[in-house]
Scaffold this motif. Structure first.
Motif, mmCIF file in Angstrom:
data_model
loop_
_atom_site.group_PDB
_atom_site.id
_atom_site.type_symbol
_atom_site.label_atom_id
_atom_site.label_comp_id
_atom_site.label_asym_id
_atom_site.label_seq_id
_atom_site.Cartn_x
_atom_site.Cartn_y
_atom_site.Cartn_z
ATOM 1 N N VAL A 76 0.873 -1.164 0.000
ATOM 2 C CA VAL A 76 0.000 0.000 0.000
ATOM 3 C C VAL A 76 0.914 1.218 0.000
ATOM 4 C CG1 VAL A 76 -1.801 1.265 1.225
ATOM 5 C CG2 VAL A 76 -1.756 -1.235 1.292
ATOM 6 N N HIS A 77 0.979 1.884 -1.159
ATOM 7 C CA HIS A 77 1.879 3.025 -1.317
ATOM 8 C C HIS A 77 1.076 4.265 -1.646
ATOM 9 C CE1 HIS A 77 5.291 0.323 -1.318
ATOM 10 N NE2 HIS A 77 4.723 -0.390 -2.273
ATOM 11 N N GLY A 78 1.526 5.368 -1.145
ATOM 12 C CA GLY A 78 0.929 6.639 -1.507
ATOM 13 C C GLY A 78 -0.195 7.075 -0.595
ATOM 14 N N VAL A 79 -0.534 8.329 -0.752
ATOM 15 C CA VAL A 79 -1.549 8.948 0.093
ATOM 16 C C VAL A 79 -2.951 8.497 -0.313
ATOM 17 C CG1 VAL A 79 -2.559 11.165 0.766
ATOM 18 C CG2 VAL A 79 -0.087 10.917 0.581
ATOM 19 N N ARG A 80 -3.218 8.392 -1.617
ATOM 20 C CA ARG A 80 -4.574 8.034 -2.065
ATOM 21 C C ARG A 80 -5.030 6.669 -1.570
ATOM 22 N NH1 ARG A 80 -4.566 10.319 -8.143
ATOM 23 N NH2 ARG A 80 -4.785 12.507 -7.577
ATOM 24 N N PRO A 81 -4.238 5.616 -1.710
ATOM 25 C CA PRO A 81 -4.711 4.319 -1.191
ATOM 26 C C PRO A 81 -4.915 4.329 0.323
ATOM 27 C CG PRO A 81 -2.868 3.987 -2.694
ATOM 28 C CD PRO A 81 -2.991 5.456 -2.462
ATOM 29 N N VAL A 82 -4.061 5.036 1.026
ATOM 30 C CA VAL A 82 -4.206 5.121 2.481
ATOM 31 C C VAL A 82 -5.482 5.888 2.829
ATOM 32 C CG1 VAL A 82 -3.210 6.106 4.586
ATOM 33 C CG2 VAL A 82 -1.750 4.870 2.969
ATOM 34 N N ALA A 83 -5.710 7.015 2.164
ATOM 35 C CA ALA A 83 -6.929 7.799 2.415
ATOM 36 C C ALA A 83 -8.171 6.979 2.060
ATOM 37 C CB ALA A 83 -6.899 9.090 1.616
ATOM 38 N N ARG A 84 -8.117 6.258 0.930
ATOM 39 C CA ARG A 84 -9.250 5.422 0.526
ATOM 40 C C ARG A 84 -9.532 4.348 1.576
ATOM 41 N NH1 ARG A 84 -7.577 3.327 -4.552
ATOM 42 N NH2 ARG A 84 -7.130 5.483 -4.975
ATOM 43 N N LEU A 85 -8.475 3.748 2.099
ATOM 44 C CA LEU A 85 -8.640 2.723 3.129
ATOM 45 C C LEU A 85 -9.235 3.304 4.404
ATOM 46 C CD1 LEU A 85 -8.110 -0.247 3.843
ATOM 47 C CD2 LEU A 85 -5.889 0.462 4.678
ATOM 48 N N LEU A 86 -8.766 4.468 4.820
ATOM 49 C CA LEU A 86 -9.319 5.100 6.021
ATOM 50 C C LEU A 86 -10.762 5.526 5.816
ATOM 51 C CD1 LEU A 86 -6.269 7.248 7.189
ATOM 52 C CD2 LEU A 86 -7.094 5.111 8.183
ATOM 53 N N LEU A 87 -11.072 6.042 4.631
ATOM 54 C CA LEU A 87 -12.446 6.464 4.348
ATOM 55 C C LEU A 87 -13.397 5.285 4.166
ATOM 56 C CD1 LEU A 87 -11.803 9.488 1.966
ATOM 57 C CD2 LEU A 87 -12.612 9.546 4.332
ATOM 58 N N SER A 88 -12.872 4.099 3.963
ATOM 59 C CA SER A 88 -13.745 2.927 3.800
ATOM 60 C C SER A 88 -14.412 2.522 5.114
ATOM 61 C CB SER A 88 -12.956 1.740 3.233
ATOM 62 O OG SER A 88 -12.081 1.206 4.204
ATOM 63 N N GLU A 89 -14.049 3.170 6.187
ATOM 64 C CA GLU A 89 -14.670 2.889 7.485
ATOM 65 C C GLU A 89 -15.910 3.740 7.726
ATOM 66 O OE1 GLU A 89 -13.764 0.417 9.536
ATOM 67 O OE2 GLU A 89 -12.199 -0.148 8.120
ATOM 68 N N TRP A 90 -16.446 4.366 6.696
ATOM 69 C CA TRP A 90 -17.624 5.218 6.817
ATOM 70 C C TRP A 90 -18.828 4.517 7.439
ATOM 71 C CZ3 TRP A 90 -21.999 3.658 4.402
ATOM 72 C CH2 TRP A 90 -21.873 2.781 3.338
ATOM 73 N N PRO A 91 -19.056 3.209 7.240
ATOM 74 C CA PRO A 91 -20.249 2.601 7.844
ATOM 75 C C PRO A 91 -20.271 2.702 9.376
ATOM 76 C CG PRO A 91 -19.389 1.158 6.144
ATOM 77 C CD PRO A 91 -18.372 2.236 6.362
ATOM 78 N N LEU A 92 -19.107 2.646 9.990
ATOM 79 C CA LEU A 92 -19.043 2.747 11.448
ATOM 80 C C LEU A 92 -19.555 4.112 11.903
ATOM 81 C CD1 LEU A 92 -16.093 1.513 13.590
ATOM 82 C CD2 LEU A 92 -17.301 3.596 14.150
ATOM 83 N N VAL A 93 -19.102 5.161 11.256
ATOM 84 C CA VAL A 93 -19.532 6.509 11.634
ATOM 85 C C VAL A 93 -21.006 6.710 11.276
ATOM 86 C CG1 VAL A 93 -19.126 8.982 11.301
ATOM 87 C CG2 VAL A 93 -17.186 7.402 11.397
ATOM 88 N N LEU A 94 -21.412 6.255 10.100
ATOM 89 C CA LEU A 94 -22.799 6.416 9.664
ATOM 90 C C LEU A 94 -23.772 5.723 10.623
ATOM 91 C CD1 LEU A 94 -24.693 7.508 7.461
ATOM 92 C CD2 LEU A 94 -24.441 5.300 6.319
ATOM 93 N N ALA A 95 -23.390 4.591 11.170
ATOM 94 C CA ALA A 95 -24.277 3.852 12.075
ATOM 95 C C ALA A 95 -24.518 4.591 13.386
ATOM 96 C CB ALA A 95 -23.703 2.463 12.349
ATOM 97 N N THR A 96 -23.676 5.546 13.714
ATOM 98 C CA THR A 96 -23.878 6.314 14.947
ATOM 99 C C THR A 96 -24.767 7.545 14.730
ATOM 100 O OG1 THR A 96 -21.886 7.670 14.643
ATOM 101 C CG2 THR A 96 -21.618 5.597 15.849
ATOM 102 N N VAL A 97 -25.083 7.863 13.481
ATOM 103 C CA VAL A 97 -25.849 9.076 13.176
ATOM 104 C C VAL A 97 -27.233 9.096 13.828
ATOM 105 C CG1 VAL A 97 -26.930 10.381 11.289
ATOM 106 C CG2 VAL A 97 -24.543 9.679 11.124
ATOM 107 N N PRO A 98 -28.020 7.990 13.813
ATOM 108 C CA PRO A 98 -29.333 8.075 14.484
ATOM 109 C C PRO A 98 -29.220 8.448 15.961
ATOM 110 C CG PRO A 98 -29.253 6.139 13.095
ATOM 111 C CD PRO A 98 -27.862 6.706 13.126
ATOM 112 N N THR A 99 -28.249 7.881 16.650
ATOM 113 C CA THR A 99 -28.051 8.220 18.061
ATOM 114 C C THR A 99 -27.591 9.663 18.201
ATOM 115 O OG1 THR A 99 -27.490 5.934 18.525
ATOM 116 C CG2 THR A 99 -26.838 7.559 20.172
ATOM 117 N N LEU A 100 -26.719 10.080 17.319
ATOM 118 C CA LEU A 100 -26.245 11.462 17.336
ATOM 119 C C LEU A 100 -27.408 12.427 17.150
ATOM 120 C CD1 LEU A 100 -23.585 13.071 17.485
ATOM 121 C CD2 LEU A 100 -23.514 12.971 14.999
ATOM 122 N N VAL A 101 -28.301 12.135 16.218
ATOM 123 C CA VAL A 101 -29.473 12.988 15.976
ATOM 124 C C VAL A 101 -30.373 13.021 17.213
ATOM 125 C CG1 VAL A 101 -31.608 13.176 14.628
ATOM 126 C CG2 VAL A 101 -29.421 12.769 13.475
#
Length: 177
Positions: A83-108
């Motif tokens: 895994v080289h470069g900033v883009r693949p690393v950023a893509r990998l970190l952003l792939s964790e969006w479901p975890l954050v999205l699942a907290t939105v109902p409680t946040l609201v």
């Protein structure tokens, strides 16, 4: 402009929701949100300011957890793939969006209580019910079972079982904290 039939859109969303990492993030996020609400309200503080503080802590914890999971995946992949470069690393970190999205109902729910949209006392029980039974854990189990080819009756049973297991995990987390 190309218009898609709603049936195709629903199928695409269903395929996305049934992906293992999306399911993992959704279930983990729902359990995290429920555990956080239980731990933060365990001291009995229910003022709107306390709810705003709980919402802020929930958001910070969800983002930190998503980044930690993405970082762990990055480290684990170094042994298998380069895994080289900033883009693949950023893509990998952003792939964790479901975890954050699942907290939105409680946040609201917490923000609504903080802003006076509904009473702040007892909102943790509503959030707990939304996360475990109605929205996230049951629904994620149902979608996973349907994505795996189970019938509706069987999928509902799997979803109910997942919701019950999620309830046990959340209660155990709350008791431990």
């Amino acid at each position: 402009m190309l218009r898609r039939h709603p049936r195709y859109v629903v199928r695409a969303l269903h395929r996305c929701a049934a992906r293992p990492h999306v399911l993992f993030g959704g279930v983990y996020g729902a359990a995290l949100a429920s555990s956080m609400v239980a731990a933060l309200t365990g001291r009995g503080e229910t003022t709107p300011d306390d709810r705003l503080s709980s919402a802020q802590w929930l958001l910070v914890t969800a983002v930190a957890s998503a980044l930690a999971h993405g970082y762990a995946h990055l480290i684990a992949r170094r042994g298998d793939h380069a895994v080289h470069g900033v883009r693949p690393v950023a893509r990998l970190l952003l792939s964790e969006w479901p975890l954050v999205l699942a907290t939105v109902p409680t946040l609201v729910l917490l923000l609504g209580a903080a802003w006076g949209w509904w009473p702040s006392q007892g909102i943790e029980y509503v959030a707990f019910a939304v996360n475990v039974v109605l929205l996230l854990l049951f629904a994620w189990g149902l979608f996973a079972a349907r994505g795996g080819g189970r019938t509706w009756g069987s999928a509902v049973k799997v979803g109910a079982g997942d919701g019950l297991l999620g309830l046990v995990v959340v209660v155990a987390n709350a008791v431990i904290k």
